[in-house]
Design a protein around this motif. Sequence first.
Motif, mmCIF file in Angstrom:
data_model
loop_
_atom_site.group_PDB
_atom_site.id
_atom_site.type_symbol
_atom_site.label_atom_id
_atom_site.label_comp_id
_atom_site.label_asym_id
_atom_site.label_seq_id
_atom_site.Cartn_x
_atom_site.Cartn_y
_atom_site.Cartn_z
ATOM 1 N N CYS A 1 0.692 -1.065 -0.091
ATOM 2 C CA CYS A 1 0.317 0.019 -0.462
ATOM 3 C C CYS A 1 0.429 1.170 0.286
ATOM 4 O O CYS A 1 -0.010 1.865 0.009
ATOM 5 N N SER A 2 2.204 0.523 0.479
ATOM 6 C CA SER A 2 2.991 2.520 0.214
ATOM 7 C C SER A 2 2.753 3.210 -0.715
ATOM 8 O O SER A 2 3.101 2.464 -1.607
ATOM 9 N N GLU A 3 2.343 4.348 -0.936
ATOM 10 C CA GLU A 3 2.884 5.812 -2.298
ATOM 11 C C GLU A 3 1.867 5.668 -3.311
ATOM 12 O O GLU A 3 2.363 5.461 -3.701
ATOM 13 N N HIS A 4 0.588 4.110 -3.026
ATOM 14 C CA HIS A 4 -0.077 3.765 -4.357
ATOM 15 C C HIS A 4 -1.679 3.672 -3.568
ATOM 16 O O HIS A 4 -2.036 2.731 -2.760
ATOM 17 N N GLN A 5 -2.072 4.605 -4.227
ATOM 18 C CA GLN A 5 -3.605 4.725 -3.980
ATOM 19 C C GLN A 5 -3.719 3.838 -4.649
ATOM 20 O O GLN A 5 -5.121 2.704 -3.713
ATOM 21 N N SER A 6 -4.173 3.499 -5.907
ATOM 22 C CA SER A 6 -5.395 1.952 -6.405
ATOM 23 C C SER A 6 -5.108 0.941 -5.629
ATOM 24 O O SER A 6 -6.109 -0.175 -5.275
ATOM 25 N N ARG A 7 -3.874 0.539 -5.326
ATOM 26 C CA ARG A 7 -3.581 -0.968 -4.425
ATOM 27 C C ARG A 7 -4.223 -0.525 -3.047
ATOM 28 O O ARG A 7 -4.237 -1.853 -2.223
ATOM 29 N N THR A 8 -3.804 0.376 -2.768
ATOM 30 C CA THR A 8 -4.594 0.557 -0.958
ATOM 31 C C THR A 8 -6.326 0.310 -1.182
ATOM 32 O O THR A 8 -6.820 0.110 -0.277
ATOM 33 N N VAL A 9 -6.759 1.121 -2.222
ATOM 34 C CA VAL A 9 -7.833 0.776 -2.479
ATOM 35 C C VAL A 9 -9.010 -0.637 -2.536
ATOM 36 O O VAL A 9 -9.272 -1.490 -2.282
ATOM 37 N N ALA A 10 -7.491 -1.646 -3.393
ATOM 38 C CA ALA A 10 -8.724 -2.442 -3.652
ATOM 39 C C ALA A 10 -7.837 -3.228 -2.394
ATOM 40 O O ALA A 10 -8.618 -4.517 -2.411
ATOM 41 N N THR A 11 -7.395 -3.545 -2.096
ATOM 42 C CA THR A 11 -6.565 -3.675 -0.445
ATOM 43 C C THR A 11 -7.442 -3.742 0.893
ATOM 44 O O THR A 11 -8.158 -4.939 1.590
ATOM 45 N N LEU A 12 -8.376 -2.718 0.790
ATOM 46 C CA LEU A 12 -9.268 -2.189 1.852
ATOM 47 C C LEU A 12 -10.503 -3.058 1.220
ATOM 48 O O LEU A 12 -11.422 -3.259 2.102
ATOM 49 N N SER A 13 -11.149 -2.762 -0.035
ATOM 50 C CA SER A 13 -12.247 -3.839 -0.396
ATOM 51 C C SER A 13 -11.853 -5.115 -0.018
ATOM 52 O O SER A 13 -12.973 -5.938 0.065
ATOM 53 N N VAL A 14 -10.916 -5.459 -0.334
ATOM 54 C CA VAL A 14 -10.612 -7.532 -0.315
ATOM 55 C C VAL A 14 -10.909 -7.609 1.322
ATOM 56 O O VAL A 14 -11.535 -8.221 1.913
ATOM 57 N N LEU A 15 -10.153 -7.058 2.113
ATOM 58 C CA LEU A 15 -9.637 -7.216 3.990
ATOM 59 C C LEU A 15 -10.879 -6.470 4.801
ATOM 60 O O LEU A 15 -11.383 -6.987 5.320
ATOM 61 N N GLY A 16 -11.640 -5.564 4.067
ATOM 62 C CA GLY A 16 -12.655 -5.326 4.197
ATOM 63 C C GLY A 16 -11.687 -3.452 5.553
ATOM 64 O O GLY A 16 -10.877 -4.172 6.275
ATOM 65 N N THR A 17 -11.822 -2.419 5.206
ATOM 66 C CA THR A 17 -11.970 -1.108 6.474
ATOM 67 C C THR A 17 -11.530 -1.972 7.624
ATOM 68 O O THR A 17 -11.054 -1.692 9.078
ATOM 69 N N ARG A 18 -13.461 -2.540 8.578
ATOM 70 C CA ARG A 18 -13.906 -2.974 9.122
ATOM 71 C C ARG A 18 -12.758 -3.971 10.398
ATOM 72 O O ARG A 18 -12.159 -3.799 10.957
ATOM 73 N N ARG A 19 -12.080 -4.848 9.842
ATOM 74 C CA ARG A 19 -11.293 -5.850 10.041
ATOM 75 C C ARG A 19 -9.856 -5.079 9.956
ATOM 76 O O ARG A 19 -9.350 -5.990 10.778
ATOM 77 N N VAL A 20 -9.385 -4.074 9.025
ATOM 78 C CA VAL A 20 -7.933 -3.991 9.383
ATOM 79 C C VAL A 20 -7.997 -2.874 10.507
ATOM 80 O O VAL A 20 -6.889 -3.211 11.792
ATOM 81 N N VAL A 21 -8.969 -2.135 10.454
ATOM 82 C CA VAL A 21 -8.821 -1.509 11.962
ATOM 83 C C VAL A 21 -9.119 -2.349 13.630
ATOM 84 O O VAL A 21 -8.435 -1.935 14.443
ATOM 85 N N SER A 22 -9.868 -3.314 13.468
ATOM 86 C CA SER A 22 -10.082 -4.338 14.641
ATOM 87 C C SER A 22 -8.780 -4.486 14.377
ATOM 88 O O SER A 22 -8.573 -5.635 15.909
ATOM 89 N N MET B 1 -1.903 3.441 4.934
ATOM 90 C CA MET B 1 -3.146 3.645 3.849
ATOM 91 C C MET B 1 -3.187 5.284 4.057
ATOM 92 O O MET B 1 -4.249 5.647 2.863
ATOM 93 N N PHE B 2 -4.209 5.806 5.080
ATOM 94 C CA PHE B 2 -4.302 7.387 5.333
ATOM 95 C C PHE B 2 -3.480 7.942 4.147
ATOM 96 O O PHE B 2 -4.201 9.514 3.137
ATOM 97 N N ASP B 3 -1.896 8.175 4.425
ATOM 98 C CA ASP B 3 -0.930 8.918 3.514
ATOM 99 C C ASP B 3 -1.241 9.041 2.199
ATOM 100 O O ASP B 3 -1.016 9.247 1.137
#
Length: 1111
Positions: A428-449, A469-471
């Motif tokens: 995810c480092s400095e890559h916007q599209s991969r970050t969004v794809a990662t969050l869609s696969v893992l789920g934002t809630r799952r990562v934050v938990s 991810m936020f950056d």
Amino acid sequence: MGLQRRSSGPLLTGLSVGLLLLFSWMSLAHPTDLSALAHHPHLCQTTRDAEGRHYPGFFCPRLSDTPEEAYCCHLQAAGGSCCTRAEFEALYQVNLSTLQPPPILRGPGPLLALGLYSLLLVALMTADFVHFCRGRGRRGSLHPSSRLLAFPASAARPLRVPVRTDSSLPKRPGACACACALRPSTPPLHRRNLSLASPSLAATFAPESAPTPALELGFAMTANSAEQLRKEGNELFKCGDYEGALTAYTQALSLGATPQDQAILHRNRAACHLKLEDYNKAEAEASKAIEKDGGDVKALYRRSQALEKLGRLDQAVLDLKRCVSLEPKNKVFQESLRNIGGQIQEKVRYMSSTDAKVEQMFQILLDPKEKGTEKKQKASQNLVVLAREDAGAEKIFRSNGVQLLQRLLDTGETDLMLAALRTLVGICSEHQSRTVATLSVLGTRRVVSILGVENQAVSLAACHLLQVMFDALKEGVKKGFRGKEGAIIVDPARELKVLISNLLELLTEVGVSGQGRDNALTLLIKMVPRKSPKDPNNSLTLWVIDQGLKKILEVGGSLQDAAGELTVTENSRMSASILLSKLFDDLKCDAERENFHRLCENYIRSWFEGQGLAGKLRAIQTVSCLLQGPCEAGNRALELSGVMESVIALCASEQEEEQLVAVEALIHAAGKAKRASFITANGVSLLKDLYKCSERDSIRIRALVIDAGTRRWAVEGLAYLTFDADVKEEFVEDEAALKALFQLSRSEERSVLFAIASALVNCTNSYDYEEPDPKMVELAKYAKQHVPEQHPKDKPSFVRARVKKLLAAGVVSAMTCMVKTESPVLTNSCRELLSRVFLALVEEVEDRGTVVAQGGGKALLPLALEGTDVGQTKAAQALAKLTITSNPEMTFPGERIYEVVRPLVSLLHLNCSGLQNFEALMALTNLAGISERLRQKILKEKAVPMIEGYMFEEHEMIRRAATECMCNLAMSKEVQDLFEAQGNDRLKLLVLYSGEDDELLRRAAAGGLAMLTSMRPSLCARIPQVTTHWLEILQALLLSPNQELQHRGTVVVLNMVEASKEIASTLMESEVLEILSVLAKGEESPVTRAAAACLGKAVEYRLIQPSRDGE
């Protein structure tokens, strides 16, 4: 003088027109013959009637005639008419079937005239073209300021163009002499510059309907000025002043050049940006040139170079293929195409091999039989390392890696979860599209938990992942990804809000660990407020206040280890206070602040009224949190009805927990002037009673000293007491006190970090201290004024002794733990204090090994890259000292060694002291001698121009260090290219330094000279050209008693002999031959071998002959 040669164009034009009229008259004057008409029945020739009226000829049938009327009947009408064949034969009494066929040319007279006229027209155009080219060549050879206006012969004298000197042209420091000599003395002339010319002159020489000559001249001079600026830019570029050339090209563009000239200027600007290593701008300028001229080969080639540096090899190949198609025989294009093709093949091979590696590593990690084995641990480490490179991260991502990493997270094993989280950081480092794809696969809630798990290492890894991810979402792609990347995400605001919303929900969830809650607060502190007040958009802050302020206050008001409360740590309330303070400071107007106050007051009232004693305790704890953060909101909360009275009443409670909450609130309120009188009247006697009666030390100390914690008070008190030199000595002698202090730095109590760092700064005397001017001291004594003197125990000998005792007690390990903390309490000011202490610890050479062994090198890197300017400079200087005296590969193992380069280069700036410049140059010299990759890193940080500048420094040690550094950098191709470029004195400087008196400087310069002449033989021929003393310098090197100088000198001579027979002949005709003969007869050594090789090459050239004994 001032008259122009009369053009031959009008003479040729008059001649051609005269001949045409002659031929036309002859054809018209010839009478119409009936036999001729019979032989040319379809042609009605030009005629004149008796009154002299002219009738042009034509060919039958005309458009108005029928197809049968294909014959000319002249006698039926004055100008002729078309008729049928029967009418023609009846009219002229001829039988056309008995006549011979007509010739191909109809009407030989007009056709002949037309042919001659065409030839004359071609001759006229050719003559005019030659005259134009010759005239333009003469004008181009004149300086713009010396061109004259040409007027008719009636003019008394030529009118010279008014010129003025433009002092506003920017002066470029460092520009070479050749550029200054070619700089024009006149600025670009506009129409208003010609307003000085007299209007009467213009009226005299030009008709009223003609354009004004001054205007035409203005356009001409503008074009000439643009051309002159372009030439000036070319000269500056040749001299190496790329920024000056860029300025000249930009000024030329602003003068409204033609599209073709604009293409050339954009192309030249691209070349400047390439030299300045600004590849994005170089690609943009080359693209503009290609838009103007699609067949511009140079622009295509320069864009391919920029694309290659940007890593976009596929696009670079397309441009190079186009270049080769336009110029198939160009070897440069062919070589570049082969090189990029090789890079692409290497990348393909790497990616294909990476496929197998990724698959194999995931198989090992997901194999239940490999549980806890060394093989599994190694696979996880390799996966993390692979993800740090963009190519590896892309391959993992495309190999269904996110789903496989999700399986690793689901295992619940600490090692596998850490490996998965760290790998996701690389993806995810400095890559916007991969970050969004990662969050869609893992789920934002799952990562934050994952942030809320009990394991502290896993929680910190998840915190790091969420920060990355936020950056990536907020700042987008920083590495120059284009095309499809930008089309995937247009506005990441939705993903950002979803991420922050989940973090806010995590704050009040039951079952979340205290460390996880602190990490969530830390993320919100970093993510939500604006980075700069100049940014007008604070909508994210307003949204967080509306959606999550109550949740933040709930964390800040929770009691530690209380039943039924949220799980919090000692730092949770402080983190919540910092977040509240940053949110409040980010508000822009009174209406927004009033809304913040209203929400806080409503929350406190909801707990204070109708919730019993427990609710009042929570309300008072929330007020304490606000007083530590946005104190304005805390003061308004204290003014609520009954709050202050409840605080005073709870101080008298018999329950220690209630007393603790009330006393802390009273302490924070006592810090405000508004509350001082109320507390003096109502609370002082109560606090005294608490101190006397309470059996709990924490309450007694709070009641006595009005502070938030026993340990914090002790450390902060120590920070003040250690200003006294006697206290410093007593403190460092007390080993138990030192160990207790260092143990406190490793604990979870992060609020004491600044106090610990301050105490260490005082003990090591690493604060800024200015030595008083001796003259001023004498003057003060004469005036009988008090002159403060340094304490005897603050002398350097005492300071060195204290430093050694601190090192023996383990101060470096404690400071390393302090640097590693992720708490917001580790402010930039605290980092600066730690940097000062580190610099004091490495002052002595014998102490640097201890610092390195305890992890000091690793801790200094983040201090040198983040913090205040002073703190970064101090840390960078400490890094330089470590790099000078120790092996950098051991001090900074692995990839860390490449992170050292940037801090060291920052010490080369002019605002740093001479000592810092010297130590940075020495450290860079050591790094440059290790590997080519490190040399490339130094070049990428643009250190070479600064190092070259210090080669001219007056201080001999700095000059020597810069020369040594350049000697090591000379092993890189880019530096060799700089020395080989025409129009610079770099080689001359090395040759002259090789003849200086300073032996160390001579050794460095001669080493660089030997290196360059070995790698670039073309430089050997230039050595005799740079100075007339070159032979004397080489002879001095060969005759030096220093073995190293002799060796370097013989290597230079050997390289020159091997490079050219002419140079070898010059050397053999001098005393160098005798010196080499003596050196070759010495004992076996590198000098002897090099001298013998020189003589052998001279024999091969037949410049000398071997003696009879073969010597």
